[in-house]
Enzyme design. Structure first.
Site, PDB file in Angstrom:
ATOM      1  N   PRO A  31     -17.342  89.912  61.941  1.00 36.64           N
ATOM      2  CA  PRO A  31     -18.331  90.068  63.044  1.00 36.64           C
ATOM      3  C   PRO A  31     -19.316  88.904  63.055  1.00 36.64           C
ATOM      4  CG  PRO A  31     -18.088  92.106  61.787  1.00 36.64           C
ATOM      5  CD  PRO A  31     -17.351  91.049  61.023  1.00 36.64           C
ATOM      6  N   ALA A  32     -19.691  88.424  61.844  1.00 39.97           N
ATOM      7  CA  ALA A  32     -20.623  87.291  61.771  1.00 39.97           C
ATOM      8  C   ALA A  32     -20.333  86.496  60.500  1.00 39.97           C
ATOM      9  CB  ALA A  32     -22.060  87.809  61.729  1.00 39.97           C
ATOM     10  N   PRO A  62      46.769  45.527  46.799  1.00 40.48           N
ATOM     11  CA  PRO A  62      47.541  44.394  47.324  1.00 40.48           C
ATOM     12  C   PRO A  62      47.031  43.840  48.652  1.00 40.48           C
ATOM     13  CG  PRO A  62      48.652  46.449  47.789  1.00 40.48           C
ATOM     14  CD  PRO A  62      47.451  46.804  46.972  1.00 40.48           C
ATOM     15  N   ASP A 115      38.611  37.144  43.931  1.00 44.33           N
ATOM     16  CA  ASP A 115      39.698  36.174  43.966  1.00 44.33           C
ATOM     17  C   ASP A 115      40.066  35.863  45.410  1.00 44.33           C
ATOM     18  OD1 ASP A 115      39.821  36.257  41.277  1.00 44.33           O
ATOM     19  OD2 ASP A 115      41.562  37.591  41.167  1.00 44.33           O
ATOM     20  N   LYS A 174      41.231  30.582  42.022  1.00 43.69           N
ATOM     21  CA  LYS A 174      41.735  29.362  41.384  1.00 43.69           C
ATOM     22  C   LYS A 174      42.604  28.648  42.390  1.00 43.69           C
ATOM     23  CE  LYS A 174      41.854  31.747  37.039  1.00 43.69           C
ATOM     24  NZ  LYS A 174      41.918  33.125  37.572  1.00 43.69           N
ATOM     25  N   GLY A 227      45.291  43.457  43.372  1.00 43.79           N
ATOM     26  CA  GLY A 227      46.146  44.369  42.608  1.00 43.79           C
ATOM     27  C   GLY A 227      45.370  45.113  41.556  1.00 43.79           C
ATOM     28  N   ASP A 228      45.874  45.086  40.332  1.00 49.50           N
ATOM     29  CA  ASP A 228      45.213  45.726  39.204  1.00 49.50           C
ATOM     30  C   ASP A 228      44.623  44.647  38.303  1.00 49.50           C
ATOM     31  OD1 ASP A 228      45.067  48.353  37.405  1.00 49.50           O
ATOM     32  OD2 ASP A 228      45.552  46.633  36.128  1.00 49.50           O
ATOM     33  N   MET A 250      54.087  35.752  40.802  1.00 46.70           N
ATOM     34  CA  MET A 250      53.814  34.301  40.845  1.00 46.70           C
ATOM     35  C   MET A 250      55.089  33.486  40.737  1.00 46.70           C
ATOM     36  SD  MET A 250      50.420  34.238  38.468  1.00 46.70           S
ATOM     37  CE  MET A 250      50.887  35.479  37.283  1.00 46.70           C
ATOM     38  N   GLY A 276      52.876  41.458  50.909  1.00 46.82           N
ATOM     39  CA  GLY A 276      53.156  42.892  50.877  1.00 46.82           C
ATOM     40  C   GLY A 276      51.962  43.736  51.286  1.00 46.82           C
TER      41      GLY A 276
HETATM   42  N1  SAH Z   1      46.536  41.455  39.379  1.00 46.01           N
HETATM   43  C1  SAH Z   1      47.485  41.271  40.447  1.00 46.01           C
HETATM   44  C2  SAH Z   1      48.434  40.132  40.196  1.00 46.01           C
HETATM   45  C3  SAH Z   1      47.793  38.810  40.145  1.00 46.01           C
HETATM   46  S1  SAH Z   1      48.949  37.520  39.964  1.00 46.01           S
HETATM   47  C4  SAH Z   1      48.236  42.584  40.668  1.00 46.01           C
HETATM   48  O1  SAH Z   1      48.108  43.504  39.870  1.00 46.01           O
HETATM   49  O2  SAH Z   1      48.930  42.672  41.676  1.00 46.01           O
HETATM   50  C5  SAH Z   1      49.220  37.071  41.630  1.00 46.01           C
HETATM   51  C6  SAH Z   1      50.606  37.420  42.057  1.00 46.01           C
HETATM   52  O3  SAH Z   1      50.675  38.787  42.431  1.00 46.01           O
HETATM   53  C7  SAH Z   1      51.082  36.675  43.273  1.00 46.01           C
HETATM   54  O4  SAH Z   1      51.553  35.393  42.944  1.00 46.01           O
HETATM   55  C8  SAH Z   1      52.182  37.576  43.736  1.00 46.01           C
HETATM   56  O5  SAH Z   1      53.341  37.379  42.977  1.00 46.01           O
HETATM   57  C9  SAH Z   1      51.634  38.939  43.436  1.00 46.01           C
HETATM   58  N2  SAH Z   1      50.969  39.532  44.613  1.00 46.01           N
HETATM   59  C10 SAH Z   1      49.694  39.921  44.704  1.00 46.01           C
HETATM   60  N3  SAH Z   1      49.450  40.465  45.908  1.00 46.01           N
HETATM   61  C11 SAH Z   1      50.580  40.424  46.598  1.00 46.01           C
HETATM   62  C12 SAH Z   1      50.973  40.839  47.907  1.00 46.01           C
HETATM   63  N4  SAH Z   1      50.110  41.406  48.751  1.00 46.01           N
HETATM   64  N5  SAH Z   1      52.267  40.644  48.277  1.00 46.01           N
HETATM   65  C13 SAH Z   1      53.131  40.103  47.427  1.00 46.01           C
HETATM   66  N6  SAH Z   1      52.831  39.678  46.188  1.00 46.01           N
HETATM   67  C14 SAH Z   1      51.563  39.845  45.785  1.00 46.01           C
END
Ligand code: SAH
Length: 474
Positions: free
Chosen positions: A45-46, A226, A249, A271, A304-305, A385, A414
Site C-alpha cells: 500500500p505504501a 592417393p 608433398d 622433392k 598415400g600412407d 616409383m 589412380g
Molecule cells: N606414401 C605413398 C607412396 C609414396 S612413393 C603411398 O603410400 O602411396 C610415390 C609413388 O607412389 C609414386 O611414384 C607412385 O608409384 C605411387 N603413387 C602415389 N599416388 C599415386 C596415384 N594417385 N596413382 C598412382 N600411383 C601413385
C-alpha cells in the site's frame, strides 16, 4: 528420516522477483537482491522512504495496493514480507498454486524456499542454513566465519575465474588440474592478494600456468591417400581443419589441400626430380621442428600412407630428437587405392595368395632387392616409383624365372580425374609404357590379377591395351 533442505544458488538475472511489503523487513530483502540482476517488483500500500527512493532511481518497480493474485504473473520467486500473517499466508498459497517459489519472512512453515545467512567474498559465497529452525544459530556462525575469511579471498576467486578457460585448456587432465590448484592455493598467490598486490598475483599465476603446461606445438604425420578426397580418413580431415601449418608433398592432390583450414599456411616441400633429396629431407625436418616448437599445430601431409615409402619414420625420428610431440594418421596407400579403382584385386584365391609392396627406385644398380623371391608365382607385386625402371624390372623378373606372359597393369593418376590404366604382359612392359606415355605418379602391378582390370574396371576410362603396331611387333 527427516527431510532436509537442498542448497541451491539461483541465477536471477532478468527474472522477476516479487517482494510484498513496504516496510523495513521488505527493504532488507530488497537490498539483498539488488546485486543479483533480478527485476525486483515491490508491492505494498505504501513504501518506506528508502524503498521509494529505489523506485525513483528505477532500481526497483513499485506496485501500490494490497496483494492481488495478478502480481504473481511474471514472478519466479516471491518474498512475503508484510506484517499481516493472514496476508502472508494468502501470498504463500497463491504462489504454491502457481508453482512459484515463496519465502515468507520469519515463517519457515509457510516458506518453500529459505534465504540463508551469507558470507560473501567477491564471487565466493558461503551460505548457511539451519533449515529454518534456528536462524539465530546460523547468524552466529556467519559472524564467526566473517572473521575467519580474509577479504582478499574475493580477489582470489576473481583471479581464478578470469583464468579458468586458459587453465582448462592448458591442463585438460583433471587430476593434473587439481594438483595445479592445490599448488596455487598453498603457494604465495593468496598472500600477495592479502597484501593487495593484484598485479604480482596475476603474474605469478600466469608463470605457474606456463610452467605447468608450456605452449607446445605438435606434428601430425597424416596420410592424404592417393588423391580422391573421399578417401581421406575422418581424423585426417579434422586435423586439416585445425592445422596452423601444413607441409605437404607434391603428390598431395589440390582437392585434398582445398579441405585445409582457410588460414592455414601451406608449404610445399616436394622433392624435385634431380634435386638433392638429402638436403630437401633435412630442410623438411628443420621446418617441422621450427613450426612445432613455436607452438603451432603442424600437419605433415603425405601422399598415400606416411609409412609406406614415405620417409615417415625418418621424420618422426627427427621430431623425437627435438622432443616434439607427434601422432601418425594412416592413409590409403597407392597400391591399395589403385587396385580398388582399377578393378585389380590384390589377392585372389585363384591367382595370388600374397602381395608385395616394392619400390623400384633405389640408390644403386645393385639394389639389394631379392629378385628371386619377387619372381615367384602366385603373388602380386606392386611397384611404387617404377615408371623409369620398367626395363630393369622386366629383365630381372624374367631372368629369375617369372613367366614373360605374366599380366601387368600400370595405373597412372589412380583415383583421380585423369586415371589411366594400361594392361599387357610382362614381356612388353617398357614398350607399353612408352607407347602410352605413362608418367608419374603411376604404380605397376605384376601378377595374374592385373588382367582382371579389363573385366572389373569401373572407374574412369576403360583400360588401354597394347597398340596395334606394338602387337604386330611382338
Ligand atoms: N606414401 C605413398 C607412396 C609414396 S612413393 C603411398 O603410400 O602411396 C610415390 C609413388 O607412389 C609414386 O611414384 C607412385 O608409384 C605411387 N603413387 C602415389 N599416388 C599415386 C596415384 N594417385 N596413382 C598412382 N600411383 C601413385
Amino acid at each position: 528420516m527427516t527431510s532436509r533442505l537442498f542448497p541451491l544458488f539461483a541465477d536471477l538475472r532478468n527474472r522477476t522477483v516479487l517482494v510484498v511489503g513496504g516496510g523495513g523487513v521488505a527493504r532488507r530483502k530488497v537490498t539483498a537482491l539488488l546485486d543479483t540482476g533480478a527485476r525486483i517488483v515491490v508491492g505494498a500500500p505504501a513504501l518506506d522512504p528508502e524503498l521509494a527512493a529505489l523506485a525513483d532511481q528505477e532500481r526497483i518497480e513499485a506496485i501500490t495496493g494490497s496483494f492481488a493474485d495478478s502480481w504473481l504473473d511474471d514472478a519466479w520467486l516471491v518474498i512475503a514480507a508484510t506484517d499481516d500473517a493472514g496476508a502472508n499466508r494468502a501470498i504463500a498459497a497463491a504462489a504454491e498454486a502457481r508453482r512459484i517459489w515463496a519465502n515468507v519472512v520469519d515463517d519457515a512453515e509457510l516458506s518453500n524456499i529459505h534465504l540463508p545467512a551469507r558470507v560473501e567474498r567477491g564471487p565466493l559465497q558461503i551460505a548457511i542454513s539451519s533449515g529454518g529452525g534456528a536462524p539465530m544459530l546460523a547468524r552466529h556462525l556467519r559472524e564467526q566465519l566473517e572473521t575467519q575469511f580474509d577479504e582478499s579471498l574475493g580477489a582470489l576467486a576473481e583471479l581464478l575465474q578470469r583464468s579458468r578457460a586458459l587453465i582448462r585448456e592448458r591442463l585438460p587432465d583433471l587430476p593434473a588440474r587439481r594438483r595445479f590448484f592445490d599448488r596455487i592455493l598453498k603457494g604465495p598467490i593468496p598472500a600477495l592478494l592479502r597484501r593487495g598486490d593484484a598485479i604480482s598475483a596475476e603474474r605469478a599465476l600466469q608463470a605457474n600456468i606456463d610452467a605447468a603446461a608450456p605452449v607446445r606445438g605438435r606434428v601430425a604425420l597424416v596420410g592424404a591417400g592417393p588423391g580422391d578426397p573421399g578417401l581421406l580418413t575422418l581424423r585426417a580431415l579434422r586435423l586439416l581443419n585445425e592445422a596452423d601449418v601444413i607441409l605437404h608433398d607434391r603428390l598431395v592432390s589440390d582437392e585434398v589441400l582445398a579441405l585445409a583450414r582457410r588460414d592455414a599456411e601451406l608449404i610445399e616441400v616436394g622433392k624435385h626430380v634431380g634435386g638433392d633429396h638429402h638436403a630437401t629431407q633435412s630442410a623438411i625436418h628443420r621446418l617441422l621442428v621450427e613450426h612445432a616448437t613455436s607452438g603451432k599445430r603442424v600437419v605433415r601431409l603425405k601422399g598415400g600412407d606416411p609409412f609406406v615409402f614415405g620417409r615417415g619414420g625418418e621424420e618422426l625420428e627427427a621430431l623425437q630428437l627435438h622432443g616434439v610431440d607427434f601422432e601418425v594418421v594412416p592413409g590409403i596407400t597407392a597400391a591399395v587405392a589403385c587396385g580398388a579403382y582399377a578393378g585389380i584385386p590384390l589377392t585372389h584365391r585363384d591367382h595370388a595368395q600374397s602381395v608385395r609392396f616394392v619400390t623400384a627406385h633405389t640408390k644403386d644398380a645393385d639394389d639389394g632387392i631379392d629378385w628371386r623371391a619377387l619372381a615367384q608365382d602366385r603373388q602380386t607385386l606392386a611397384f611404387y616409383m617404377g615408371v623409369s625402371g620398367l626395363e630393369r624390372i622386366r629383365d630381372r623378373l624374367v631372368a629369375h624365372g617369372r613367366n614373360a606372359n605374366t599380366p601387368v597393369a600400370l595405373v597412372e593418376n589412380g583415383t583421380r580425374a585423369g586415371q589411366r590404366v594400361v594392361v599387357g604382359s610382362l614381356a612388353e612392359l617398357p614398350e607399353l609404357a612408352r607407347a602410352h606415355r605413362v608418367a608419374a605418379p603411376a604404380i605397376l602391378f605384376v601378377g595374374e590379377v592385373a588382367a582382371l582390370a579389363t573385366r572389373l574396371h569401373w572407374f574412369g576410362t576403360s583400360p588401354l591395351q597394347a597398340l596395334p603396331a606394338l602387337a604386330r611387333a611382338a
